[in-house]
Design an enzyme around this catalytic site. Structure first.
Site, PDB file in Angstrom:
ATOM      1  CE1 TYR A 147     -13.844  54.142  46.179  1.00  0.00           C
ATOM      2  CE2 TYR A 147     -16.458  55.407  46.097  1.00  0.00           C
ATOM      3  CZ  TYR A 147     -15.723  54.089  45.754  1.00  0.00           C
ATOM      4  OH  TYR A 147     -15.428  52.499  46.350  1.00  0.00           O
ATOM      5  CE1 TYR A 207     -22.200  48.329  46.451  1.00  0.00           C
ATOM      6  CE2 TYR A 207     -20.539  50.286  46.440  1.00  0.00           C
ATOM      7  CZ  TYR A 207     -21.095  49.094  47.117  1.00  0.00           C
ATOM      8  OH  TYR A 207     -20.746  49.265  48.681  1.00  0.00           O
ATOM      9  NE  ARG A 220     -19.574  44.158  49.073  1.00  0.00           N
ATOM     10  CZ  ARG A 220     -19.698  45.621  49.353  1.00  0.00           C
ATOM     11  NH1 ARG A 220     -18.772  45.946  48.994  1.00  0.00           N
ATOM     12  NH2 ARG A 220     -20.926  45.989  48.463  1.00  0.00           N
ATOM     13  CD  GLU A 327     -13.451  50.624  53.574  1.00  0.00           C
ATOM     14  OE1 GLU A 327     -14.630  52.239  53.240  1.00  0.00           O
ATOM     15  OE2 GLU A 327     -12.733  50.762  52.991  1.00  0.00           O
TER      16      GLU A 327
HETATM   17  C1  3EB Z   1     -18.298  49.536  50.494  1.00  0.00           C
HETATM   18  O1  3EB Z   1     -18.294  48.559  50.517  1.00  0.00           O
HETATM   19  C2  3EB Z   1     -17.050  49.897  50.906  1.00  0.00           C
HETATM   20  O2  3EB Z   1     -13.211  51.300  45.739  1.00  0.00           O
HETATM   21  O3  3EB Z   1     -11.799  49.809  46.225  1.00  0.00           O
HETATM   22  C3  3EB Z   1     -14.935  49.134  50.589  1.00  0.00           C
HETATM   23  C4  3EB Z   1     -13.101  48.580  49.549  1.00  0.00           C
HETATM   24  C5  3EB Z   1     -15.197  50.738  49.613  1.00  0.00           C
HETATM   25  C6  3EB Z   1     -13.294  48.863  48.707  1.00  0.00           C
HETATM   26  C7  3EB Z   1     -12.787  50.385  46.713  1.00  0.00           C
HETATM   27  C8  3EB Z   1     -14.937  50.660  48.669  1.00  0.00           C
HETATM   28  C9  3EB Z   1     -13.206  50.035  48.146  1.00  0.00           C
HETATM   29  O4  3EB Z   1     -18.899  50.738  49.112  1.00  0.00           O
HETATM   30  C10 3EB Z   1     -16.538  51.129  50.077  1.00  0.00           C
END
Ligand code: 3EB
Length: 339
Positions: A147, A207, A220, A327
């Site tokens: 990932y 992050y 989001r 998820e």
């Molecule tokens: C997160 O909140 C959970 O890498 O495109 C959620 C939605 C998540 C999209 C992406 C990853 C992705 O980090 C993981």
């Protein structure tokens, strides 16, 4: 212009729906040997459905303006004057391990560079929503989780074409399958969307490096305005508060926390939308569960929070952090009074 997503379980005569108004589709629960139709982009998602009387479910994006099909650099797409839906599969085995990264990283970078070239060429440059599926998402090769390799490639592609990698970035999900090529479906359009963040979470594009050398490039959620219509695309949402996974090992807790996060994003949508308020009960949901055994609890929590009426498709698939069990992504479409 209207854009709707129809989800049907089972094997309805969806190809009969066909014709000029189909933008594209996603097929969940299909076998690895099934082929997509020749004339329409369809994302083939080989993850098993859970708790369904049918082996497959199909989501079809329909519009009320005729679409035309095209192909560009291996991307199958259909579009009308406002929107474009495309699907791209890239086999990472075509890339050699080397200084430009491991094969998956290179495949992700190449995929997004091609998508951006297509969108620019078609004059529909705004990438609104991306659905990313890759094999063995939590597997570590040469010291880096796959990932995280994907994230480097995706991030590099945004920068390579001078697109922002923070702020106005698409809503997305990134999900692990057992096998298969990197598969990306996407929805794009002419006009910029309104990105939404979750006040309970750090933006994914911010992050800390603990989660990989490059941050994930997604919002989001996104509010997309089309003539006479507004759509809400909520990205894959997990049991993360701030940047940390919470409720490790507790499927009920993770489901409730993910739904709390979705409620917070819906709150942001309602703060920033000028239309009718969104409610969690009206959303269409896709729920990814790492462990099939967790289905009964997840189902009960979702039913409790959302009600049984809404469309919820449960899928067995891997999530992008190994401590995440679930998820949840969601979509809603609102008609607007024509100004
Ligand atoms: C997160 O909140 C959970 O890498 O495109 C959620 C939605 C998540 C999209 C992406 C990853 C992705 O980090 C993981």
């Amino acid at each position: 212009m209207k854009l709707v997503c129809r989800c049907d379980a089972g094997l309805p005569p969806l190809d009969a729906v066909g014709g000029p108004y189909v933008l594209g589709s996603a097929r969940l629960g299909c076998g690895p040997d099934e082929s997509p139709p020749a004339d329409s982009p369809r994302q083939m998602i080989t993850a098993p459905l859970l708790g369904s009387a049918h082996a497959v479910a199909q989501e079809v994006w329909l519009t009320d303006e005729a679409c035309r099909a095209g192909e560009f650099a291996g991307i199958r797409f259909r579009r009308n004057a406002h929107v474009l839906f495309g699907v791209l599969e890239i086999d990472e085995q075509a890339f050699a391990d080397g200084p430009s990264g491991q094969p998956l990283q290179q495949a992700a970078a190449e995929a997004y560079r091609r998508i951006f070239r297509l969108l620019d060429a078609e004059g529909l440059p705004q990438l609104w929503r991306a659905w990313n599926y890759l094999a063995d998402i939590n597997q570590v090769t040469n010291g880096l989780e796959r990932y995280r390799q994907f994230n480097i490639g995706r991030h590099d592609a945004f920068l390579a074409v001078n697109r922002a990698a923070v702020g106005n970035v698409p809503a997305a999900c990134a999900i692990g399958l057992r096998r298969g090529a990197l598969s990306i479906a996407f929805l794009a359009g002419r006009t910029p969307a309104q990105p939404l963040e979750n006040p309970r979470q750090i933006s994914a594009y911010h992050y800390p490096v603990d989660y990989g050398p490059r941050s994930p490039t997604f919002s989001r959620a996104l509010l997309v305005a089309l003539p006479g219509q507004e759509s809400l695309f909520i990205s894959g949402t997990a049991s993360i508060v701030g940047h940390r996974t919470v409720h490790v090992g507790d499927i009920g807790g993770q489901c409730r926390e993910a739904l709390n996060n979705i409620a917070a994003v819906v709150g942001e949508a309602n703060r920033l939308s000028s239309g009718v308020a969104y409610s969690p009960a009206e959303l269409s949901y896709r729920v990814y569960l790492r462990q099939a055994d967790d289905f009964p609890i997840a189902r009960a929590v979702l039913d409790d929070a959302v009600g049984k009426a809404g469309g919820i498709v449960f899928v067995e698939a891997d999530i992008c952090r190994s401590d995440l069990l679930v998820e949840i992504e969601a979509t809603a479409v609102h008609s607007l009074p024509i100004a």
